[in-house]
Design a protein around this motif. Structure first.
Motif, PDB file in Angstrom:
ATOM      1  N   GLU A 163       0.750  -1.253  -0.068  1.00  0.00           N
ATOM      2  CA  GLU A 163       0.050   0.024   0.176  1.00  0.00           C
ATOM      3  C   GLU A 163       0.961   1.218  -0.145  1.00  0.00           C
ATOM      4  N   PHE A 164       0.588   2.194  -0.754  1.00  0.00           N
ATOM      5  CA  PHE A 164       1.596   3.361  -0.917  1.00  0.00           C
ATOM      6  C   PHE A 164       0.652   4.549  -0.545  1.00  0.00           C
ATOM      7  N   LEU A 165      -0.414   4.550   0.269  1.00  0.00           N
ATOM      8  CA  LEU A 165      -1.033   5.593   0.454  1.00  0.00           C
ATOM      9  C   LEU A 165      -0.546   6.743   1.526  1.00  0.00           C
ATOM     10  N   ARG A 166      -0.652   8.038   1.298  1.00  0.00           N
ATOM     11  CA  ARG A 166      -0.010   8.906   1.861  1.00  0.00           C
ATOM     12  C   ARG A 166      -1.135   9.269   3.119  1.00  0.00           C
ATOM     13  N   GLU A 167      -0.902   9.797   4.117  1.00  0.00           N
ATOM     14  CA  GLU A 167      -1.789  10.296   5.113  1.00  0.00           C
ATOM     15  C   GLU A 167      -1.974  11.685   4.519  1.00  0.00           C
ATOM     16  N   GLY A 168      -3.232  12.161   4.806  1.00  0.00           N
ATOM     17  CA  GLY A 168      -3.909  13.295   4.193  1.00  0.00           C
ATOM     18  C   GLY A 168      -4.291  13.082   2.926  1.00  0.00           C
ATOM     19  N   LYS A 229      15.628  11.280  -0.949  1.00  0.00           N
ATOM     20  CA  LYS A 229      15.752  12.395  -1.823  1.00  0.00           C
ATOM     21  C   LYS A 229      15.293  13.445  -0.835  1.00  0.00           C
ATOM     22  N   ILE A 230      14.544  13.360   0.369  1.00  0.00           N
ATOM     23  CA  ILE A 230      14.436  14.486   1.263  1.00  0.00           C
ATOM     24  C   ILE A 230      15.906  14.775   2.055  1.00  0.00           C
ATOM     25  N   SER A 231      16.595  13.799   2.365  1.00  0.00           N
ATOM     26  CA  SER A 231      17.660  13.820   2.967  1.00  0.00           C
ATOM     27  C   SER A 231      19.035  14.288   2.202  1.00  0.00           C
ATOM     28  N   ARG A 263       9.373  17.203  -6.561  1.00  0.00           N
ATOM     29  CA  ARG A 263       8.706  16.643  -5.500  1.00  0.00           C
ATOM     30  C   ARG A 263       9.412  15.907  -4.633  1.00  0.00           C
ATOM     31  N   PHE A 264       9.093  15.944  -3.197  1.00  0.00           N
ATOM     32  CA  PHE A 264      10.036  15.383  -2.200  1.00  0.00           C
ATOM     33  C   PHE A 264      11.612  16.185  -2.172  1.00  0.00           C
ATOM     34  N   LEU A 265      11.431  17.146  -2.575  1.00  0.00           N
ATOM     35  CA  LEU A 265      12.745  17.807  -2.663  1.00  0.00           C
ATOM     36  C   LEU A 265      12.894  19.210  -1.879  1.00  0.00           C
ATOM     37  N   LYS A 266      11.610  19.118  -0.789  1.00  0.00           N
ATOM     38  CA  LYS A 266      11.508  20.204  -0.054  1.00  0.00           C
ATOM     39  C   LYS A 266      12.268  20.353   1.019  1.00  0.00           C
ATOM     40  N   PRO A 267      13.352  21.322   1.377  1.00  0.00           N
ATOM     41  CA  PRO A 267      14.187  21.225   2.627  1.00  0.00           C
ATOM     42  C   PRO A 267      13.596  21.387   3.876  1.00  0.00           C
ATOM     43  N   GLY A 270      12.941  17.875   7.666  1.00  0.00           N
ATOM     44  CA  GLY A 270      12.917  16.454   7.351  1.00  0.00           C
ATOM     45  C   GLY A 270      11.738  15.751   7.397  1.00  0.00           C
ATOM     46  N   PHE A 271      11.792  14.266   7.435  1.00  0.00           N
ATOM     47  CA  PHE A 271      10.817  13.354   7.462  1.00  0.00           C
ATOM     48  C   PHE A 271      10.516  12.826   8.913  1.00  0.00           C
ATOM     49  N   GLY A 272       9.279  12.540   9.117  1.00  0.00           N
ATOM     50  CA  GLY A 272       8.855  11.706  10.583  1.00  0.00           C
ATOM     51  C   GLY A 272       7.705  10.890   9.792  1.00  0.00           C
ATOM     52  N   GLY A 273       6.915  10.529  10.853  1.00  0.00           N
ATOM     53  CA  GLY A 273       5.651   9.868  10.641  1.00  0.00           C
ATOM     54  C   GLY A 273       5.948   8.328  10.953  1.00  0.00           C
ATOM     55  N   GLY A 274       4.860   7.515  10.565  1.00  0.00           N
ATOM     56  CA  GLY A 274       4.612   5.991  11.040  1.00  0.00           C
ATOM     57  C   GLY A 274       5.315   5.238   9.921  1.00  0.00           C
ATOM     58  N   CYS A 275       5.904   5.934   8.830  1.00  0.00           N
ATOM     59  CA  CYS A 275       6.326   4.922   7.941  1.00  0.00           C
ATOM     60  C   CYS A 275       7.844   5.266   7.497  1.00  0.00           C
ATOM     61  N   LEU A 276       7.942   6.377   6.958  1.00  0.00           N
ATOM     62  CA  LEU A 276       9.359   6.634   6.373  1.00  0.00           C
ATOM     63  C   LEU A 276      10.483   6.136   7.193  1.00  0.00           C
ATOM     64  N   ALA A 336       1.993  17.770  14.412  1.00  0.00           N
ATOM     65  CA  ALA A 336       1.835  16.680  13.539  1.00  0.00           C
ATOM     66  C   ALA A 336       3.403  16.499  12.639  1.00  0.00           C
ATOM     67  N   PHE A 337       3.540  15.312  12.151  1.00  0.00           N
ATOM     68  CA  PHE A 337       4.614  15.187  11.293  1.00  0.00           C
ATOM     69  C   PHE A 337       4.428  15.631   9.873  1.00  0.00           C
ATOM     70  N   LYS A 338       3.322  16.134   9.494  1.00  0.00           N
ATOM     71  CA  LYS A 338       3.101  16.755   8.300  1.00  0.00           C
ATOM     72  C   LYS A 338       1.622  17.605   8.342  1.00  0.00           C
ATOM     73  N   PRO A 339       1.473  18.432   7.650  1.00  0.00           N
ATOM     74  CA  PRO A 339       0.040  19.226   7.595  1.00  0.00           C
ATOM     75  C   PRO A 339      -1.212  18.160   7.310  1.00  0.00           C
ATOM     76  N   GLY A 426      10.784  26.561  10.012  1.00  0.00           N
ATOM     77  CA  GLY A 426      11.577  24.991   9.828  1.00  0.00           C
ATOM     78  C   GLY A 426      10.857  24.193   8.752  1.00  0.00           C
ATOM     79  N   ARG A 427       9.931  24.899   7.883  1.00  0.00           N
ATOM     80  CA  ARG A 427       9.588  23.956   6.505  1.00  0.00           C
ATOM     81  C   ARG A 427       9.767  24.720   5.395  1.00  0.00           C
ATOM     82  N   HIS A 428      10.404  26.015   5.367  1.00  0.00           N
ATOM     83  CA  HIS A 428      10.577  26.635   4.256  1.00  0.00           C
ATOM     84  C   HIS A 428       9.237  27.136   3.707  1.00  0.00           C
TER      85      HIS A 428
HETATM   86  C1  UDX Z   1       4.638   7.899   3.013  1.00  0.00           C
HETATM   87  C2  UDX Z   1       4.762   7.665   1.683  1.00  0.00           C
HETATM   88  O1  UDX Z   1       4.616   8.737   0.791  1.00  0.00           O
HETATM   89  C3  UDX Z   1       3.538   6.633   1.156  1.00  0.00           C
HETATM   90  O2  UDX Z   1       3.732   6.256  -0.062  1.00  0.00           O
HETATM   91  C4  UDX Z   1       3.692   5.453   1.762  1.00  0.00           C
HETATM   92  O3  UDX Z   1       2.613   4.607   1.744  1.00  0.00           O
HETATM   93  C5  UDX Z   1       3.692   5.727   3.581  1.00  0.00           C
HETATM   94  O4  UDX Z   1       4.866   6.737   3.948  1.00  0.00           O
HETATM   95  P1  UDX Z   1       3.175   9.323   4.486  1.00  0.00           P
HETATM   96  O5  UDX Z   1       4.159   9.003   5.860  1.00  0.00           O
HETATM   97  O6  UDX Z   1       2.008   9.387   4.724  1.00  0.00           O
HETATM   98  O7  UDX Z   1       3.439   8.703   3.213  1.00  0.00           O
HETATM   99  O8  UDX Z   1       3.918  10.842   4.572  1.00  0.00           O
HETATM  100  P2  UDX Z   1       4.803  11.683   3.259  1.00  0.00           P
HETATM  101  O9  UDX Z   1       3.818  12.708   2.513  1.00  0.00           O
HETATM  102  O10 UDX Z   1       5.626  10.738   2.258  1.00  0.00           O
HETATM  103  O11 UDX Z   1       5.751  12.694   4.175  1.00  0.00           O
HETATM  104  C6  UDX Z   1       6.709  12.132   4.808  1.00  0.00           C
HETATM  105  C7  UDX Z   1       7.410  13.062   5.732  1.00  0.00           C
HETATM  106  O12 UDX Z   1       8.402  13.661   4.837  1.00  0.00           O
HETATM  107  C8  UDX Z   1       6.764  14.150   6.025  1.00  0.00           C
HETATM  108  O13 UDX Z   1       7.160  14.602   7.498  1.00  0.00           O
HETATM  109  C9  UDX Z   1       6.969  15.373   5.347  1.00  0.00           C
HETATM  110  O14 UDX Z   1       7.104  16.603   6.063  1.00  0.00           O
HETATM  111  C10 UDX Z   1       8.311  15.117   4.940  1.00  0.00           C
HETATM  112  N1  UDX Z   1       8.798  15.683   3.528  1.00  0.00           N
HETATM  113  C11 UDX Z   1       8.151  15.186   2.420  1.00  0.00           C
HETATM  114  C12 UDX Z   1       9.730  16.712   3.508  1.00  0.00           C
HETATM  115  O15 UDX Z   1      10.626  16.938   4.360  1.00  0.00           O
HETATM  116  N2  UDX Z   1      10.150  17.119   2.484  1.00  0.00           N
HETATM  117  C13 UDX Z   1       9.625  16.875   0.986  1.00  0.00           C
HETATM  118  O16 UDX Z   1       9.780  17.271   0.198  1.00  0.00           O
HETATM  119  C14 UDX Z   1       8.355  15.800   1.196  1.00  0.00           C
END
Ligand code: UDX
Length: 466
Positions: A163-168, A229-231, A263-267, A270-276, A336-339, A426-428
């Motif tokens: 499953e590749f769904l993104r929260e939100g 890509k984000i890192s 896409r996913f090149l936003k400085p 950084g990333f968080g959440g339950g997946c990455l 939250a880890f993202k909006p 923190g999120r440009h």
């Molecule tokens: C991610 C994957 O995108 C999704 O395909 C997979 O199924 C589950 O993990 P999600 O955890 O919902 O989805 O969040 P995502 O939209 O990918 O964002 C992850 C994190 O990266 C967030 O904290 C976001 O703020 C951060 N991020 C994203 C950046 O810092 N820069 C970017 O350019 C993009």
């Protein structure tokens, strides 16, 4: 491979085991697509809430779809696994694989238990489909497990459907995915899974028919790529910081190269959440077990770069506050880890708030949806009811999750509320020039302390990097 063509349920009855984020969304969307669906969970409270039309987490659009599905009569919920075993032709396993408490490995307790408890109870040919993100090799191991336990033996088959769904965007991503991946071990499984996704396949959605191992690997590879890509851009931000270059302009320039893309090149933070974060660690761990640790050793660096962004954001806030955080009032906008999410798992925003607090800052957090979840995790921080309440008297404002309302805030309005006009973005996500023009000190990771460049119109830049 055998076809068992006659045993393919053309309009299969679906069960979804595990009604967390992924499972609840999947169950609702399958019912919307016209299937009869039974959602199953061990948590009675969750099941009661869903059956009453209440989604126990924040996901835009899902509550409306849940109520629509319940009204159609096609969606039901239960805690009774016997009933599920009796009901389903295709059983989707959507339980969690959290990081194990004592290592980077994924905790497989819930997956193993869901598969084996179902296998014990199913008495007619059926397909068990794993959707959880798992270590490579799990599908093969679980196949052996269920076929050993089941009274049906090899008649009970296992497939994988990552499953590749993104929260939100969970509803949109489930109803209109950019691709489907089917990990199958027989033609029967391929046909049965195709029947379960017929309405989506009929939209022209590409499907990759794969072996079990590839289908497991697709998911972790995709998340590893996104994290990398984000890192990557955040590593460039570190270089920018010592050279006076501007990482926002750099990202913009890179994004026009269609081979790289924006896409996913936003400085930023950084990333968080339950997946990455969890997935790259579990992948590193599994690759080590498989003897190919070196192949993904870079993911450790990806994780380290990501964690350094949080520390460096605290550095920037401390620097702005004059060298110490003790007694400094910091308004933290976002938890939250993202909006568009109330998820605070491994949330960079909340991690920053915690570190500020540990250094003696007086921290007030406001998040439009995640205040309650954040409070449960860190009850010692102050939580405000609104953005306005959070920034009143602030010595430094820190934008940590880029909710629309923070992006749209008027620097003039904020000026009247804060003690000092200092903001760390923190999120440009803000227009630096607009804030500076109103007398604010504006800082963002990887950007010069003073505006040296004539930036693009902010909206255009934002579109590229969204
Ligand atoms: C991610 C994957 O995108 C999704 O395909 C997979 O199924 C589950 O993990 P999600 O955890 O919902 O989805 O969040 P995502 O939209 O990918 O964002 C992850 C994190 O990266 C967030 O904290 C976001 O703020 C951060 N991020 C994203 C950046 O810092 N820069 C970017 O350019 C993009």
């Amino acid at each position: 491979m055998s076809t068992h063509a006659t045993q393919i349920a053309k309009h299969p009855k679906i069960t979804v085991i595990g009604t967390g984020y992924l499972g609840a969304t999947h169950a609702v969307c399958m019912a919307i697509l016209g299937f009869d669906v039974l959602g199953v969970d061990v948590d009675q409270k969750k099941i009661d809430a869903l059956a009453a039309g209440n989604v126990p987490f924040f996901e835009p659009g899902l509550p409306e779809k849940l109520r629509e599905a319940l009204d159609s009569g096609r969606l039901n919920f239960t805690t009774d696994l016997e009933r599920a075993a009796e009901f389903g032709d295709v059983h989707f396993i959507c339980v969690g694989t959290p990081q194990a408490p004592d290592s980077h490995a994924a905790d497989m307790t819930y997956v193993d238990s869901a598969f084996s408890e179902l296998a014990r109870r199913i008495t007619r040919k059926a397909l068990l489909v794993g959707k959880s993100t798992v270590p490579i090799g799990t599908a093969a191991r679980v196949t052996e497990l269920v076929q050993r336990i089941s009274p049906l033996g090899t008649e009970l088959e296992v497939a994988w459907n990552p499953e590749f769904l993104r929260e939100g965007f969970a509803v949109q991503d489930t109803l209109h995915p950019d691709r489907l991946v089917f990990g199958v071990a027989s033609l029967w499984a391929e046909h049965q899974l195709s029947a379960a996704f017929r309405p989506i396949l009929d939209q022209g959605t590409p499907v990759v028919m794969a072996d079990l191992a590839t289908s497991e690997l697709v998911k972790v590879a995709a998340n590893s790529f996104l994290a990398t890509k984000i890192s990557f851009i955040n590593a460039m931000a570190e270089v920018c910081e010592v050279t006076g270059a501007d990482v926002n302009l750099l990202a913009q320039a890179l994004s026009y190269d269609t081979r790289i893309g924006g896409r996913f090149l936003k400085p930023g933070l950084g990333f968080g959440g339950g997946c990455l974060p969890k997935d790259i660690r579990a992948f590193t761990h599994r690759a080590g077990e498989l003897g190919v640790g070196q192949a993904v050793a870079f993911l450790k660096e990806v994780d380290d770069i990501n964690n350094r962004r949080r520390v460096r954001t605290v550095d920037l806030i401390r620097e702005m506050a004059g060298g110490t955080l003790a007694g400094i009032r910091v308004a933290c906008l976002g938890a939250a880890f993202k909006p568009n999410s109330d998820d605070v798992r491994d949330a960079p925003a909340l991690d920053v708030a915690r570190m500020l607090y540990v250094e003696g800052a007086i921290v007030t957090v406001y998040d439009p949806e995640a205040n309650d979840n954040a409070h449960r995790l860190y009850p010692d921080l102050n939580y405000a009811e609104s953005m306005i309440a959070a920034v009143v008297g602030a010595d430094v404002v820190a934008l940590l999750t880029e909710w629309q309302q923070f992006r749209e805030a008027d620097p003039d309005d904020l000026s009247r509320l804060v003690s000092h006009k200092r903001i760390v973005d923190g999120r440009h996500a803000l227009d630096a020039d607009r804030y500076r023009a109103k007398g604010w000190q504006y800082r963002a990771l990887g950007r010069p302390a003073e505006s040296a460049t004539v930036a693009l119109a902010f909206d255009a830049r934002d579109e590229i990097l969204a």
